[in-house]
Design a protein around this motif. Structure first.
Motif, PDB file in Angstrom:
ATOM      1  N   LYS A 167       0.833  -1.228   0.000  1.00  0.00           N
ATOM      2  CA  LYS A 167       0.000   0.000   0.000  1.00  0.00           C
ATOM      3  C   LYS A 167       0.860   1.268   0.000  1.00  0.00           C
ATOM      4  O   LYS A 167       0.409   2.326  -0.411  1.00  0.00           O
ATOM      5  CB  LYS A 167      -0.895   0.007   1.241  1.00  0.00           C
ATOM      6  N   LYS A 168       2.077   1.189   0.519  1.00  0.00           N
ATOM      7  CA  LYS A 168       2.921   2.383   0.594  1.00  0.00           C
ATOM      8  C   LYS A 168       3.521   2.765  -0.762  1.00  0.00           C
ATOM      9  O   LYS A 168       4.068   3.851  -0.909  1.00  0.00           O
ATOM     10  CB  LYS A 168       4.044   2.156   1.626  1.00  0.00           C
ATOM     11  N   LEU A 169       3.436   1.862  -1.727  1.00  0.00           N
ATOM     12  CA  LEU A 169       4.001   2.150  -3.053  1.00  0.00           C
ATOM     13  C   LEU A 169       2.995   2.946  -3.887  1.00  0.00           C
ATOM     14  O   LEU A 169       1.787   2.900  -3.624  1.00  0.00           O
ATOM     15  CB  LEU A 169       4.359   0.836  -3.750  1.00  0.00           C
ATOM     16  N   SER A 170       3.490   3.614  -4.917  1.00  0.00           N
ATOM     17  CA  SER A 170       2.585   4.436  -5.734  1.00  0.00           C
ATOM     18  C   SER A 170       1.676   3.543  -6.583  1.00  0.00           C
ATOM     19  O   SER A 170       2.071   2.441  -6.978  1.00  0.00           O
ATOM     20  CB  SER A 170       3.393   5.352  -6.652  1.00  0.00           C
ATOM     21  N   PRO A 171       0.457   4.028  -6.876  1.00  0.00           N
ATOM     22  CA  PRO A 171      -0.476   3.207  -7.673  1.00  0.00           C
ATOM     23  C   PRO A 171       0.114   2.793  -9.023  1.00  0.00           C
ATOM     24  O   PRO A 171      -0.095   1.664  -9.473  1.00  0.00           O
ATOM     25  CB  PRO A 171      -1.694   4.124  -7.860  1.00  0.00           C
ATOM     26  N   GLN A 172       0.868   3.685  -9.641  1.00  0.00           N
ATOM     27  CA  GLN A 172       1.449   3.340 -10.954  1.00  0.00           C
ATOM     28  C   GLN A 172       2.432   2.186 -10.829  1.00  0.00           C
ATOM     29  O   GLN A 172       2.475   1.282 -11.652  1.00  0.00           O
ATOM     30  CB  GLN A 172       2.202   4.542 -11.566  1.00  0.00           C
ATOM     31  N   PHE A 173       3.235   2.232  -9.752  1.00  0.00           N
ATOM     32  CA  PHE A 173       4.244   1.183  -9.571  1.00  0.00           C
ATOM     33  C   PHE A 173       3.558  -0.139  -9.213  1.00  0.00           C
ATOM     34  O   PHE A 173       3.919  -1.202  -9.714  1.00  0.00           O
ATOM     35  CB  PHE A 173       5.245   1.616  -8.493  1.00  0.00           C
ATOM     36  N   VAL A 174       2.533  -0.054  -8.363  1.00  0.00           N
ATOM     37  CA  VAL A 174       1.783  -1.264  -7.979  1.00  0.00           C
ATOM     38  C   VAL A 174       1.146  -1.894  -9.224  1.00  0.00           C
ATOM     39  O   VAL A 174       1.192  -3.123  -9.402  1.00  0.00           O
ATOM     40  CB  VAL A 174       0.724  -0.948  -6.902  1.00  0.00           C
ATOM     41  N   ALA A 175       0.596  -1.043 -10.099  1.00  0.00           N
ATOM     42  CA  ALA A 175      -0.037  -1.565 -11.324  1.00  0.00           C
ATOM     43  C   ALA A 175       0.994  -2.340 -12.144  1.00  0.00           C
ATOM     44  O   ALA A 175       0.683  -3.414 -12.694  1.00  0.00           O
ATOM     45  CB  ALA A 175      -0.624  -0.411 -12.139  1.00  0.00           C
ATOM     46  N   PHE A 176       2.218  -1.841 -12.204  1.00  0.00           N
ATOM     47  CA  PHE A 176       3.272  -2.544 -12.943  1.00  0.00           C
ATOM     48  C   PHE A 176       3.645  -3.852 -12.231  1.00  0.00           C
ATOM     49  O   PHE A 176       3.740  -4.910 -12.859  1.00  0.00           O
ATOM     50  CB  PHE A 176       4.492  -1.623 -13.087  1.00  0.00           C
ATOM     51  N   LEU A 177       3.806  -3.766 -10.899  1.00  0.00           N
ATOM     52  CA  LEU A 177       4.189  -4.975 -10.144  1.00  0.00           C
ATOM     53  C   LEU A 177       3.173  -6.103 -10.338  1.00  0.00           C
ATOM     54  O   LEU A 177       3.522  -7.273 -10.379  1.00  0.00           O
ATOM     55  CB  LEU A 177       4.313  -4.663  -8.648  1.00  0.00           C
ATOM     56  N   LYS A 178       1.902  -5.707 -10.466  1.00  0.00           N
ATOM     57  CA  LYS A 178       0.855  -6.733 -10.609  1.00  0.00           C
ATOM     58  C   LYS A 178       0.987  -7.527 -11.911  1.00  0.00           C
ATOM     59  O   LYS A 178       0.406  -8.597 -12.046  1.00  0.00           O
ATOM     60  CB  LYS A 178      -0.524  -6.078 -10.548  1.00  0.00           C
ATOM     61  N   THR A 179       1.719  -6.981 -12.864  1.00  0.00           N
ATOM     62  CA  THR A 179       1.903  -7.698 -14.139  1.00  0.00           C
ATOM     63  C   THR A 179       3.097  -8.656 -14.061  1.00  0.00           C
ATOM     64  O   THR A 179       3.385  -9.358 -15.031  1.00  0.00           O
ATOM     65  CB  THR A 179       2.157  -6.713 -15.303  1.00  0.00           C
ATOM     66  N   LEU A 180       3.790  -8.669 -12.918  1.00  0.00           N
ATOM     67  CA  LEU A 180       5.061  -9.405 -12.821  1.00  0.00           C
ATOM     68  C   LEU A 180       4.955 -10.664 -11.973  1.00  0.00           C
ATOM     69  O   LEU A 180       4.132 -10.771 -11.072  1.00  0.00           O
ATOM     70  CB  LEU A 180       6.135  -8.495 -12.221  1.00  0.00           C
ATOM     71  N   LYS A 181       5.842 -11.584 -12.281  1.00  0.00           N
ATOM     72  CA  LYS A 181       5.954 -12.819 -11.496  1.00  0.00           C
ATOM     73  C   LYS A 181       7.438 -13.104 -11.289  1.00  0.00           C
ATOM     74  O   LYS A 181       8.281 -12.679 -12.100  1.00  0.00           O
ATOM     75  CB  LYS A 181       5.276 -13.966 -12.230  1.00  0.00           C
ATOM     76  N   ALA A 182       7.747 -13.824 -10.232  1.00  0.00           N
ATOM     77  CA  ALA A 182       9.157 -14.050  -9.901  1.00  0.00           C
ATOM     78  C   ALA A 182       9.401 -15.521  -9.610  1.00  0.00           C
ATOM     79  O   ALA A 182       8.488 -16.255  -9.205  1.00  0.00           O
ATOM     80  CB  ALA A 182       9.537 -13.203  -8.692  1.00  0.00           C
ATOM     81  N   VAL A 183      10.640 -15.921  -9.811  1.00  0.00           N
ATOM     82  CA  VAL A 183      11.046 -17.289  -9.482  1.00  0.00           C
ATOM     83  C   VAL A 183      11.533 -17.328  -8.036  1.00  0.00           C
ATOM     84  O   VAL A 183      12.346 -16.495  -7.617  1.00  0.00           O
ATOM     85  CB  VAL A 183      12.151 -17.775 -10.440  1.00  0.00           C
TER      86      VAL A 183
END
Ligand code: AKG
Ligand code: FE2
Length: 382
Positions: free
Chosen positions: A221-237
């Motif tokens: 929640k502390k991250l910016s909405p734009q950055f969160v929107a990008f993170l949601k498109t990502l997956k990690a190993v």
């Protein structure tokens, strides 16, 4: 003979004549007091091997509590309920966990999902019931995980132990790092990592050895909405390889009971009961973001790890008292041991029951979690 030599000889002779002995000498001669939890000390049988884990359907017990008319009724007799911090953590006194029925346990799962961490005091009854009870308790929350490398009490591989005393350690080895803190979510490399997790100490130092917790919901929640929107498109190993290699080098107890695995998880996961979204990366097991260039992946993960490490405003500490049992939801929190007591040589002996939960649900619907064909060459631990 000089006067000084004479005095020295006389001084040495007096304790012998009077049979005076140092406290250490006295202690060494006394029969060792049997450690109350000696039967729960860690063992590492060399011939213990398990097949790869198979997927299973997890129905979270917290879901059942959602439809209860009062899902906090298990707290009705509590003598004290304290919110440890605004973002996570609750401390409860006066509720005997061991006496809760199935309905009460469902409510515990929901409460832990909502608060991330719940510290239950006065649980000597729970601890004294022993390992058969620990397993029965844990199975309510999911399929019990057997740790691939850690110590367990003889005959109880589902009980993961942390242990340190003046002469042995199976955890918190010196790794030449400035800090001993290592924020993580337990065994996040599994396809279905743990959910509602129970941990307690059988023996504790007189001070220190707290456990640190942080909210991955608040971290997101502390991250910016734009950055969160990008993170949601990502997956990690997430990888269990280094943990296994460490044991194969003869460290810890030197066993690898199940071949290590790597799995792909969304960077932002959604809790199946509360619907809350949480950051799901940790320095210990997350390795790289699938599809990004090496520098991009490293930079984003480092930023997220730094954010998790430094955000004391969303962290809480569980300070151990005898008889404390702590539950946390591994899906929405991270935690760290705090090895500030090790120089004292005092014993710290903890046991964890680790029920596995669902495969992490991506916050972004339809996110493709197909594993990459092969590991990129830049694979590393940040
Ligand atoms: O020893 C502690 O305080 C925590 C250990 C830990 O991370 C665990 O058992 O999951
Ligand atoms: Fe842990």
């Amino acid at each position: 003979m000089s006067t000084v030599e004479t005095i020295t000889q006389v001084a040495e002779a007096i304790p012998k004549a009077l049979k005076l002995r140092s406290a250490d000498e006295e202690k060494a001669d006394q029969p060792k007091e049997e450690y109350r939890y000696a039967h729960l000390l860690p063992v590492f049988p060399q011939d213990e091997h398990y097949d790869p884990l198979v997927p299973f359907e997890h129905v979270d017990p917290g879901l059942r509590a959602l439809s209860h008319p009062n899902p906090r009724s298990f707290l009705d007799n509590a003598t004290s309920i304290v919110q440890l911090t605004p973002h996570l953590g609750e401390e409860v006194r006066g509720v005997n966990l061991a006496q809760l029925d199935s309905d009460g346990r469902d409510q515990v799962a929901l409460e832990v999902a909502r608060r991330g961490l719940v510290v239950f005091r006065d649980q000597q009854d729970f601890i004294d019931r022993g390992p058969e009870f620990y397993l029965e308790w844990g199975r309510h929350f999911g399929r019990l995980h057997i740790h691939p490398t850690s110590g367990h009490p003889a005959g109880y591989p589902e009980v993961h132990l942390v242990y340190r005393d003046e002469s042995s350690t199976f955890n918190f080895e010196q790794n030449n790092s400035i800090t001993s803190t290592g924020w993580h979510s337990d065994v996040s490399y599994e396809l279905q990592p743990p959910g509602t997790t129970t941990f307690f100490l059988l023996s504790q130092p007189t001070t220190g050895g707290d456990t640190g917790f942080t909210s991955q919901v608040a971290a997101l929640k502390k991250l910016s909405p734009q950055f969160v929107a990008f993170l949601k498109t990502l997956k990690a190993v997430h990888s269990g390889y280094e943990q296994a290699d460490y044991s194969r080098q003869g460290r810890r107890g030197g066993v690898v009971r199940r071949e290590p695995v790597e799995n792909v998880h969304p960077i932002v996961r959604k809790h199946p009961v509360t619907g809350e979204e949480a950051l799901y990366v940790n320095r210990q097991f997350t390795r790289y973001i699938v599809g990004l260039k090496r520098q991009e992946s490293d930079a984003i993960l480092r930023l997220l790890y730094d954010h998790i490490d430094k955000s004391a405003d969303i962290q809480a500490r569980a300070k151990w008292e005898p008889g404390t049992v702590v539950l946390w939801d591994n899906r929405i929190t991270a935690h760290t041991a705090i090895a500030d007591y090790v120089e004292t040589g005092q014993r710290r002996h903890g046991a964890r029951i680790t029920p596995q939960a669902e495969r992490p649900i991506p916050a972004q619907e339809g996110l493709d979690l197909t594993p990459p064909d092969r590991r990129p060459f830049y694979y590393q631990q940040l």
